[in-house]
Design a protein around this motif. Structure first.
Motif, PDB file in Angstrom:
ATOM      1  N   MET A   1       1.109  -1.169  -0.305  1.00  0.00           N
ATOM      2  CA  MET A   1       0.004  -0.178   0.095  1.00  0.00           C
ATOM      3  C   MET A   1       0.695   1.285  -0.050  1.00  0.00           C
ATOM      4  O   MET A   1       0.500   1.993  -0.340  1.00  0.00           O
ATOM      5  CB  MET A   1      -0.982  -0.019   0.814  1.00  0.00           C
ATOM      6  N   ASP A   2       2.736   1.247   0.508  1.00  0.00           N
ATOM      7  CA  ASP A   2       2.983   2.326   0.786  1.00  0.00           C
ATOM      8  C   ASP A   2       3.997   2.565  -0.962  1.00  0.00           C
ATOM      9  O   ASP A   2       3.186   3.961  -1.367  1.00  0.00           O
ATOM     10  CB  ASP A   2       4.287   2.438   1.687  1.00  0.00           C
ATOM     11  N   VAL A   3       3.953   1.578  -1.834  1.00  0.00           N
ATOM     12  CA  VAL A   3       4.398   2.054  -2.544  1.00  0.00           C
ATOM     13  C   VAL A   3       3.184   2.638  -3.639  1.00  0.00           C
ATOM     14  O   VAL A   3       3.018   4.132  -4.099  1.00  0.00           O
ATOM     15  CB  VAL A   3       4.640   0.949  -3.284  1.00  0.00           C
ATOM     16  N   LEU A   4       1.557   2.585  -3.847  1.00  0.00           N
ATOM     17  CA  LEU A   4       0.815   2.880  -4.314  1.00  0.00           C
ATOM     18  C   LEU A   4       0.249   4.314  -4.043  1.00  0.00           C
ATOM     19  O   LEU A   4       0.174   5.125  -4.491  1.00  0.00           O
ATOM     20  CB  LEU A   4      -0.563   2.066  -4.130  1.00  0.00           C
ATOM     21  N   ILE A   5       0.741   4.794  -2.244  1.00  0.00           N
ATOM     22  CA  ILE A   5       0.622   5.743  -1.661  1.00  0.00           C
ATOM     23  C   ILE A   5       1.614   6.560  -2.196  1.00  0.00           C
ATOM     24  O   ILE A   5       1.483   7.860  -2.454  1.00  0.00           O
ATOM     25  CB  ILE A   5       0.346   5.673   0.057  1.00  0.00           C
ATOM     26  N   HIS A   6       2.787   6.097  -2.442  1.00  0.00           N
ATOM     27  CA  HIS A   6       4.113   7.109  -2.930  1.00  0.00           C
ATOM     28  C   HIS A   6       4.202   7.540  -4.498  1.00  0.00           C
ATOM     29  O   HIS A   6       3.842   8.024  -4.884  1.00  0.00           O
ATOM     30  CB  HIS A   6       5.149   6.352  -2.340  1.00  0.00           C
ATOM     31  N   LEU A   7       3.157   6.812  -5.312  1.00  0.00           N
ATOM     32  CA  LEU A   7       3.513   6.700  -6.551  1.00  0.00           C
ATOM     33  C   LEU A   7       2.142   7.869  -6.830  1.00  0.00           C
ATOM     34  O   LEU A   7       2.278   8.395  -7.280  1.00  0.00           O
ATOM     35  CB  LEU A   7       2.561   5.641  -7.256  1.00  0.00           C
ATOM     36  N   PHE A   8       1.133   7.596  -5.664  1.00  0.00           N
ATOM     37  CA  PHE A   8      -0.240   8.713  -6.172  1.00  0.00           C
ATOM     38  C   PHE A   8       0.135  10.331  -5.391  1.00  0.00           C
ATOM     39  O   PHE A   8       0.274  11.487  -6.168  1.00  0.00           O
ATOM     40  CB  PHE A   8      -1.705   8.522  -5.470  1.00  0.00           C
ATOM     41  N   VAL A   9       2.044  10.446  -4.612  1.00  0.00           N
ATOM     42  CA  VAL A   9       1.823  11.430  -4.309  1.00  0.00           C
ATOM     43  C   VAL A   9       2.624  12.101  -5.216  1.00  0.00           C
ATOM     44  O   VAL A   9       2.772  13.462  -5.384  1.00  0.00           O
ATOM     45  CB  VAL A   9       2.881  11.532  -2.451  1.00  0.00           C
ATOM     46  N   GLY A  10       3.588  10.817  -5.956  1.00  0.00           N
ATOM     47  CA  GLY A  10       4.123  11.516  -7.221  1.00  0.00           C
ATOM     48  C   GLY A  10       3.214  12.058  -8.002  1.00  0.00           C
ATOM     49  O   GLY A  10       4.129  13.250  -8.345  1.00  0.00           O
ATOM     50  N   LEU A  11       2.846  11.916  -8.138  1.00  0.00           N
ATOM     51  CA  LEU A  11       1.020  12.241  -9.395  1.00  0.00           C
ATOM     52  C   LEU A  11       1.420  13.725  -8.853  1.00  0.00           C
ATOM     53  O   LEU A  11       0.821  14.631  -9.695  1.00  0.00           O
ATOM     54  CB  LEU A  11       0.599  11.124  -9.651  1.00  0.00           C
TER      55      LEU A  11
END
Length: 117
Positions: A1-11
Motif C-alpha cells: 500500500m505504501d508504494v501506491l500511496i507514494h506513486l499518487f503523491v508523485g502524481l
C-alpha cells in the motif's frame, strides 16, 4: 500500500508542478495584461483533484490519520482554482487580478500542504 500511496503523491506533485509552471510561464504576459490560462494549468488542477481524492482514500484505507480540516481547506482552494481556470480557459486575455488570485491560491495550497502538520 505504501508504494501506491507514494506513486499518487508523485502524481499529485506533477499536477501542482503543471499548475504552478503554467502560471509562472505567464508571469511576463500578466505584466503586459495578456496572460491566459494555459491547458497545463487546467490539467494540473484536475490531476491534483483526482490524485488528492485518491490519496485521502488510500490513507484512510491504510489506517493513517487524515487531518480532515486541512484536506477541506486544500480542497476548497483547489475548487476555486479549478473553477476560475475552467471558466476562463478559452479567453485570450484574463484579468490580472483573477490570474494573480490563481497563482496566490496555488502557492497557498502548497504551503498549507507543507507547513500544516
Amino acid at each position: 500500500m505504501d508504494v501506491l500511496i507514494h506513486l499518487f503523491v508523485g502524481l499529485h506533485i506533477v499536477g501542482i508542478a503543471a499548475l504552478l509552471g503554467g502560471f509562472l510561464t505567464q508571469m511576463k504576459a500578466m505584466g503586459q495584461g495578456t496572460a491566459r490560462f494555459v491547458p497545463a494549468m487546467l490539467h494540473g488542477a484536475l490531476t491534483m483533484l483526482v490524485t488528492g481524492v485518491v490519496l485521502v482514500g488510500l490513507n484512510e484505507a491504510d489506517s493513517h490519520h487524515v487531518n480532515n480540516i486541512k484536506i477541506g481547506v486544500k480542497l476548497a482552494l483547489l475548487i476555486v482554482i479549478l473553477a476560475l481556470v475552467y471558466v476562463k480557459r478559452d479567453e485570450e486575455k484574463v484579468d490580472k487580478g483573477m490570474f494573480g488570485l490563481v497563482g496566490l491560491a496555488t502557492t497557498a495550497n502548497i504551503f498549507i500542504a507543507v507547513l500544516w502538520t
